[in-house]
Motif scaffolding. Sequence first.
Motif, PDB file in Angstrom:
ATOM      1  N   TRP A 199      -3.856  17.856  -5.732  1.00  0.00           N
ATOM      2  CA  TRP A 199      -5.041  17.009  -5.597  1.00  0.00           C
ATOM      3  C   TRP A 199      -5.867  17.007  -6.871  1.00  0.00           C
ATOM      4  O   TRP A 199      -6.469  15.986  -7.237  1.00  0.00           O
ATOM      5  CB  TRP A 199      -5.870  17.448  -4.389  1.00  0.00           C
ATOM      6  CG  TRP A 199      -5.079  17.291  -3.124  1.00  0.00           C
ATOM      7  CD1 TRP A 199      -4.567  18.290  -2.362  1.00  0.00           C
ATOM      8  CD2 TRP A 199      -4.664  16.059  -2.518  1.00  0.00           C
ATOM      9  NE1 TRP A 199      -3.868  17.763  -1.309  1.00  0.00           N
ATOM     10  CE2 TRP A 199      -3.909  16.388  -1.374  1.00  0.00           C
ATOM     11  CE3 TRP A 199      -4.837  14.721  -2.819  1.00  0.00           C
ATOM     12  CZ2 TRP A 199      -3.345  15.426  -0.547  1.00  0.00           C
ATOM     13  CZ3 TRP A 199      -4.275  13.752  -1.996  1.00  0.00           C
ATOM     14  CH2 TRP A 199      -3.539  14.122  -0.864  1.00  0.00           C
ATOM     15  N   LEU A 204       1.456   6.700  -6.883  1.00  0.00           N
ATOM     16  CA  LEU A 204       0.361   7.612  -7.215  1.00  0.00           C
ATOM     17  C   LEU A 204       0.770   9.062  -6.955  1.00  0.00           C
ATOM     18  O   LEU A 204       0.469   9.956  -7.753  1.00  0.00           O
ATOM     19  CB  LEU A 204      -0.890   7.253  -6.415  1.00  0.00           C
ATOM     20  CG  LEU A 204      -2.124   8.101  -6.648  1.00  0.00           C
ATOM     21  CD1 LEU A 204      -2.581   8.012  -8.093  1.00  0.00           C
ATOM     22  CD2 LEU A 204      -3.237   7.676  -5.710  1.00  0.00           C
ATOM     23  N   ALA A 205       1.470   9.300  -5.855  1.00  0.00           N
ATOM     24  CA  ALA A 205       1.910  10.660  -5.533  1.00  0.00           C
ATOM     25  C   ALA A 205       2.922  11.171  -6.561  1.00  0.00           C
ATOM     26  O   ALA A 205       2.837  12.320  -7.011  1.00  0.00           O
ATOM     27  CB  ALA A 205       2.515  10.692  -4.130  1.00  0.00           C
ATOM     28  N   VAL A 217       2.190   1.735  -3.565  1.00  0.00           N
ATOM     29  CA  VAL A 217       1.137   2.219  -4.455  1.00  0.00           C
ATOM     30  C   VAL A 217       0.869   3.699  -4.189  1.00  0.00           C
ATOM     31  O   VAL A 217       0.735   4.498  -5.132  1.00  0.00           O
ATOM     32  CB  VAL A 217      -0.151   1.380  -4.291  1.00  0.00           C
ATOM     33  CG1 VAL A 217      -1.319   2.010  -5.010  1.00  0.00           C
ATOM     34  CG2 VAL A 217       0.075  -0.047  -4.782  1.00  0.00           C
ATOM     35  N   ALA A 218       0.799   4.084  -2.933  1.00  0.00           N
ATOM     36  CA  ALA A 218       0.569   5.493  -2.584  1.00  0.00           C
ATOM     37  C   ALA A 218       1.723   6.372  -3.065  1.00  0.00           C
ATOM     38  O   ALA A 218       1.493   7.474  -3.586  1.00  0.00           O
ATOM     39  CB  ALA A 218       0.385   5.636  -1.080  1.00  0.00           C
ATOM     40  N   ALA A 219       2.943   5.897  -2.921  1.00  0.00           N
ATOM     41  CA  ALA A 219       4.101   6.674  -3.382  1.00  0.00           C
ATOM     42  C   ALA A 219       4.091   6.814  -4.898  1.00  0.00           C
ATOM     43  O   ALA A 219       4.358   7.897  -5.429  1.00  0.00           O
ATOM     44  CB  ALA A 219       5.394   5.999  -2.911  1.00  0.00           C
ATOM     45  N   MET A 248      -4.095  14.658  -9.178  1.00  0.00           N
ATOM     46  CA  MET A 248      -4.382  13.272  -8.820  1.00  0.00           C
ATOM     47  C   MET A 248      -5.763  12.876  -9.338  1.00  0.00           C
ATOM     48  O   MET A 248      -5.947  11.770  -9.855  1.00  0.00           O
ATOM     49  CB  MET A 248      -4.295  13.069  -7.307  1.00  0.00           C
ATOM     50  CG  MET A 248      -4.457  11.619  -6.884  1.00  0.00           C
ATOM     51  SD  MET A 248      -4.307  11.363  -5.111  1.00  0.00           S
ATOM     52  CE  MET A 248      -2.584  11.725  -4.840  1.00  0.00           C
ATOM     53  N   PRO A 275       0.821  -1.235   0.000  1.00  0.00           N
ATOM     54  CA  PRO A 275       0.000   0.000   0.000  1.00  0.00           C
ATOM     55  C   PRO A 275       0.846   1.273   0.000  1.00  0.00           C
ATOM     56  O   PRO A 275       0.494   2.261  -0.659  1.00  0.00           O
ATOM     57  CB  PRO A 275      -0.815  -0.103   1.286  1.00  0.00           C
ATOM     58  CG  PRO A 275      -0.814  -1.535   1.650  1.00  0.00           C
ATOM     59  CD  PRO A 275       0.467  -2.090   1.126  1.00  0.00           C
ATOM     60  N   PHE A 276       1.978   1.238   0.713  1.00  0.00           N
ATOM     61  CA  PHE A 276       2.849   2.415   0.725  1.00  0.00           C
ATOM     62  C   PHE A 276       3.495   2.637  -0.640  1.00  0.00           C
ATOM     63  O   PHE A 276       3.648   3.774  -1.090  1.00  0.00           O
ATOM     64  CB  PHE A 276       3.929   2.276   1.807  1.00  0.00           C
ATOM     65  CG  PHE A 276       3.368   2.289   3.198  1.00  0.00           C
ATOM     66  CD1 PHE A 276       2.762   3.420   3.721  1.00  0.00           C
ATOM     67  CD2 PHE A 276       3.427   1.148   3.983  1.00  0.00           C
ATOM     68  CE1 PHE A 276       2.245   3.432   4.992  1.00  0.00           C
ATOM     69  CE2 PHE A 276       2.903   1.145   5.260  1.00  0.00           C
ATOM     70  CZ  PHE A 276       2.308   2.280   5.772  1.00  0.00           C
ATOM     71  N   SER A 316       1.084  11.830  -9.854  1.00  0.00           N
ATOM     72  CA  SER A 316       0.247  13.024  -9.713  1.00  0.00           C
ATOM     73  C   SER A 316       1.090  14.291  -9.752  1.00  0.00           C
ATOM     74  O   SER A 316       0.688  15.297 -10.351  1.00  0.00           O
ATOM     75  CB  SER A 316      -0.548  12.959  -8.415  1.00  0.00           C
ATOM     76  OG  SER A 316      -1.413  11.853  -8.422  1.00  0.00           O
TER      77      SER A 316
END
Length: 114
Positions: free
Chosen positions: A50, A23-24, A19-21, A53, A16-17, A27
């Motif tokens: 945002w 995506l960030a 994937v979040a990184a 994103m 999850p970390f 974005s």
Amino acid sequence: MKSTFNRNRKKFLFIPFGVAALLAIISYIVMVLWNNLLPNILNVNVITFWQAMGIFILCKILFGFGRHGGGGSWGARKMVERCKQMTPEERQQFKEEMKQKMCGWKKQNDPQNS
């Protein structure tokens, strides 16, 4: 015997970390490209992180996630699978039928043939 999840618990926690990184980062790239290119070209407003994103996620929803390695539409992949199952004679017959259907309209509407 331990399950795969128990043996690789640390790896599963990082997904999850990761994937979040990712995506960030994507974005941020969308935001930078938008803010450096589009206001001058199309006279649009600059966007926030945002909003970038949101644009990225919307594009992924609308245009797909690219899981099929090389793109192509669902119909094209289905056609390729059907052609793989055809015999050489069936494939040649199919090609001839498509040539008549697809190329025949050019001959009918061609101004040089009139």
